[in-house]
Design a protein around this motif. Structure first.
Motif, mmCIF file in Angstrom:
data_model
loop_
_atom_site.group_PDB
_atom_site.id
_atom_site.type_symbol
_atom_site.label_atom_id
_atom_site.label_comp_id
_atom_site.label_asym_id
_atom_site.label_seq_id
_atom_site.Cartn_x
_atom_site.Cartn_y
_atom_site.Cartn_z
ATOM 1 N N LYS A 43 0.808 -1.229 0.000
ATOM 2 C CA LYS A 43 0.000 0.000 0.000
ATOM 3 C C LYS A 43 0.842 1.281 0.000
ATOM 4 O O LYS A 43 0.287 2.377 -0.112
ATOM 5 C CB LYS A 43 -0.951 0.000 1.189
ATOM 6 N N TYR A 44 2.163 1.141 0.137
ATOM 7 C CA TYR A 44 3.031 2.314 0.099
ATOM 8 C C TYR A 44 3.885 2.301 -1.161
ATOM 9 O O TYR A 44 4.189 1.247 -1.716
ATOM 10 C CB TYR A 44 3.954 2.345 1.320
ATOM 11 N N ASP A 45 4.287 3.483 -1.589
ATOM 12 C CA ASP A 45 5.290 3.567 -2.643
ATOM 13 C C ASP A 45 6.642 3.170 -2.063
ATOM 14 O O ASP A 45 6.852 3.225 -0.847
ATOM 15 C CB ASP A 45 5.377 4.994 -3.177
ATOM 16 N N ASP A 92 14.389 11.838 5.541
ATOM 17 C CA ASP A 92 13.056 12.385 5.776
ATOM 18 C C ASP A 92 12.117 12.190 4.595
ATOM 19 O O ASP A 92 10.908 12.455 4.710
ATOM 20 C CB ASP A 92 13.149 13.873 6.112
ATOM 21 N N ASN A 93 12.643 11.728 3.457
ATOM 22 C CA ASN A 93 11.782 11.437 2.300
ATOM 23 C C ASN A 93 11.078 10.094 2.435
ATOM 24 O O ASN A 93 10.237 9.749 1.600
ATOM 25 C CB ASN A 93 12.609 11.423 1.015
ATOM 26 N N TYR A 94 11.428 9.332 3.484
ATOM 27 C CA TYR A 94 10.916 7.969 3.626
ATOM 28 C C TYR A 94 10.189 7.776 4.952
ATOM 29 O O TYR A 94 10.495 8.432 5.948
ATOM 30 C CB TYR A 94 12.079 6.971 3.545
ATOM 31 N N LEU A 95 9.227 6.852 4.938
ATOM 32 C CA LEU A 95 8.586 6.420 6.182
ATOM 33 C C LEU A 95 9.551 5.592 7.021
ATOM 34 O O LEU A 95 9.552 5.639 8.241
ATOM 35 C CB LEU A 95 7.349 5.566 5.872
ATOM 36 N N GLY A 96 10.350 4.789 6.339
ATOM 37 C CA GLY A 96 11.297 3.913 7.004
ATOM 38 C C GLY A 96 12.019 3.070 5.970
ATOM 39 O O GLY A 96 11.916 3.312 4.760
ATOM 40 N N MET A 97 12.728 2.057 6.457
ATOM 41 C CA MET A 97 13.555 1.220 5.584
ATOM 42 C C MET A 97 13.306 -0.256 5.883
ATOM 43 O O MET A 97 13.312 -0.682 7.037
ATOM 44 C CB MET A 97 15.028 1.532 5.822
ATOM 45 N N VAL A 98 13.093 -1.024 4.820
ATOM 46 C CA VAL A 98 13.009 -2.484 4.914
ATOM 47 C C VAL A 98 14.329 -3.065 4.427
ATOM 48 O O VAL A 98 14.818 -2.706 3.355
ATOM 49 C CB VAL A 98 11.852 -3.043 4.059
ATOM 50 N N PHE A 99 14.913 -3.963 5.219
ATOM 51 C CA PHE A 99 16.119 -4.690 4.813
ATOM 52 C C PHE A 99 15.736 -6.140 4.574
ATOM 53 O O PHE A 99 15.028 -6.751 5.385
ATOM 54 C CB PHE A 99 17.177 -4.624 5.923
ATOM 55 N N MET A 100 16.188 -6.701 3.455
ATOM 56 C CA MET A 100 15.942 -8.122 3.190
ATOM 57 C C MET A 100 17.182 -8.743 2.560
ATOM 58 O O MET A 100 17.764 -8.192 1.637
ATOM 59 C CB MET A 100 14.722 -8.327 2.293
ATOM 60 N N LEU A 111 3.569 -6.925 5.167
ATOM 61 C CA LEU A 111 4.103 -5.591 5.437
ATOM 62 C C LEU A 111 2.992 -4.554 5.576
ATOM 63 O O LEU A 111 3.151 -3.565 6.294
ATOM 64 C CB LEU A 111 5.051 -5.162 4.322
ATOM 65 N N ASN A 112 1.882 -4.773 4.904
ATOM 66 C CA ASN A 112 0.775 -3.826 5.005
ATOM 67 C C ASN A 112 0.224 -3.719 6.420
ATOM 68 O O ASN A 112 -0.439 -2.736 6.764
ATOM 69 C CB ASN A 112 -0.360 -4.233 4.052
ATOM 70 N N ASP A 113 0.483 -4.736 7.240
ATOM 71 C CA ASP A 113 -0.042 -4.743 8.604
ATOM 72 C C ASP A 113 0.863 -4.037 9.601
ATOM 73 O O ASP A 113 0.480 -3.853 10.758
ATOM 74 C CB ASP A 113 -0.263 -6.195 9.077
ATOM 75 N N ILE A 114 2.070 -3.665 9.185
ATOM 76 C CA ILE A 114 2.967 -3.027 10.134
ATOM 77 C C ILE A 114 2.557 -1.584 10.373
ATOM 78 O O ILE A 114 1.901 -0.963 9.535
ATOM 79 C CB ILE A 114 4.440 -3.078 9.667
ATOM 80 N N THR A 115 2.948 -1.062 11.523
ATOM 81 C CA THR A 115 2.778 0.346 11.835
ATOM 82 C C THR A 115 4.066 1.062 11.441
ATOM 83 O O THR A 115 5.123 0.761 12.005
ATOM 84 C CB THR A 115 2.504 0.544 13.337
ATOM 85 N N PRO A 116 4.039 1.953 10.466
ATOM 86 C CA PRO A 116 5.283 2.554 9.956
ATOM 87 C C PRO A 116 6.105 3.290 10.997
ATOM 88 O O PRO A 116 7.297 3.513 10.804
ATOM 89 C CB PRO A 116 4.782 3.518 8.871
ATOM 90 N N SER A 117 5.493 3.654 12.126
ATOM 91 C CA SER A 117 6.204 4.385 13.166
ATOM 92 C C SER A 117 6.832 3.461 14.214
ATOM 93 O O SER A 117 7.347 3.941 15.230
ATOM 94 C CB SER A 117 5.252 5.362 13.863
ATOM 95 N N VAL A 118 6.807 2.144 13.963
ATOM 96 C CA VAL A 118 7.372 1.162 14.894
ATOM 97 C C VAL A 118 8.364 0.281 14.137
ATOM 98 O O VAL A 118 8.076 -0.189 13.036
ATOM 99 C CB VAL A 118 6.271 0.274 15.517
ATOM 100 N N CYS A 217 16.880 -2.828 20.910
ATOM 101 C CA CYS A 217 16.974 -1.462 21.431
ATOM 102 C C CYS A 217 15.944 -0.565 20.762
ATOM 103 O O CYS A 217 15.221 0.183 21.442
ATOM 104 C CB CYS A 217 18.374 -0.917 21.197
ATOM 105 N N LEU A 218 15.835 -0.644 19.439
ATOM 106 C CA LEU A 218 14.966 0.278 18.704
ATOM 107 C C LEU A 218 13.489 -0.044 18.844
ATOM 108 O O LEU A 218 12.648 0.855 18.742
ATOM 109 C CB LEU A 218 15.337 0.276 17.223
ATOM 110 N N SER A 219 13.156 -1.300 19.048
ATOM 111 C CA SER A 219 11.738 -1.689 19.044
ATOM 112 C C SER A 219 11.131 -1.785 20.436
ATOM 113 O O SER A 219 9.958 -2.120 20.581
ATOM 114 C CB SER A 219 11.569 -3.033 18.321
ATOM 115 N N ASN A 220 11.926 -1.505 21.466
ATOM 116 C CA ASN A 220 11.411 -1.576 22.835
ATOM 117 C C ASN A 220 11.391 -0.195 23.496
ATOM 118 O O ASN A 220 11.992 0.721 23.036
ATOM 119 C CB ASN A 220 12.263 -2.534 23.676
#
Length: 220
Positions: A43-45, A92-100, A111-118, A217-220
């Motif tokens: 659902k995101y670009d 700042d041009n991105y909501l976040g970053m996915v690494f695979m 991925l559509n179920d994730i909260t972009p701010s977490v 660290c980042l997710s807690n």
């Protein structure tokens, strides 16, 4: 090196695809099958960067300088390479970053179920601390065993107030380790990830220790 998939709006995600080996011919699959279908479901670009052990103009691969013999043991360094290429001013041009990693599969419907701010990461292994057998393994790129390299890196992190205040004290005896073929980092936390990555990569800390503890660290 840079592919853009834009169809939904202004908000987008950076996807970093890491290659363990310089076998890049399957980028054709990514270009012609995987990401076009991904684009229909997600659902995101998003923008995509491919990163591997060596540069390759034909397949648009950014080189991370991590030797092939490491077999992805420091593949998290590809995050640094990606942002060095784009420039940290573009975060700042991105909501976040996915690494695979190239041996993982990321389902856009999940991925559509994730909260972009977490920030998100994979699950831990069963064993923790000094009960984990591989602690005493030594790889060519390291300065010591997995445990010794982690202890050195953790000591430097603990001495850095700017990161220690966020994560608390890092102790190898209480350190977790987990699958690290996929993770998501929010826009706000990417600079922190990069700061920790610099220390962990300096000591060649093993992927499944480095990523898991950063993401805890980042997710807690």
């Amino acid at each position: 090196y840079h592919l853009s998939y834009q169809h939904n709006g202004d908000l987008k995600v950076l996807i970093v695809v890491n290659y363990h080996y310089p076998s890049y011919n399957n980028t054709v699959f990514f270009d012609e099958e995987y990401f076009p279908l991904f684009c229909q479901k997600f659902k995101y670009d998003y923008d995509v960067l491919f990163v591997g052990p060596s540069w390759n103009e034909e397949y648009r691969i950014l080189g991370n300088g991590v030797y092939v013999y490491t077999r992805g043991r420091q593949s998290y360094h590809s995050v640094r390479v990606a942002w060095d290429y784009l420039g940290v001013s573009t975060i700042d041009n991105y909501l976040g970053m996915v690494f695979m990693n190239d041996d993982s599969y990321v389902d856009p419907t999940n991925l559509n179920d994730i909260t972009p701010s977490v920030s998100y990461h994979e699950t831990p292994f069963t064993y923790r601390g000094n009960h984990w057998g591989p602690w005493d393994r030594h790889f060519p790129e390291g300065n010591g065993t997995i445990k010794e390299d982690a202890i050195r890196a953790f000591a430097e992190i603990n001495g850095d107030r700017s990161v220690n205040s966020l994560c608390g004290e890092w102790r190898w005896t209480e350190s977790g380790h987990g699958w690290s073929d996929f993770f998501y980092v929010t826009r706000e936390q990417i600079p922190i990830f990069l700061q920790l990555e610099s220390i962990l990569f300096k000591y060649k800390v093993y992927l499944e220790i480095a990523v898991y503890n950063v993401m805890m660290c980042l997710s807690n």
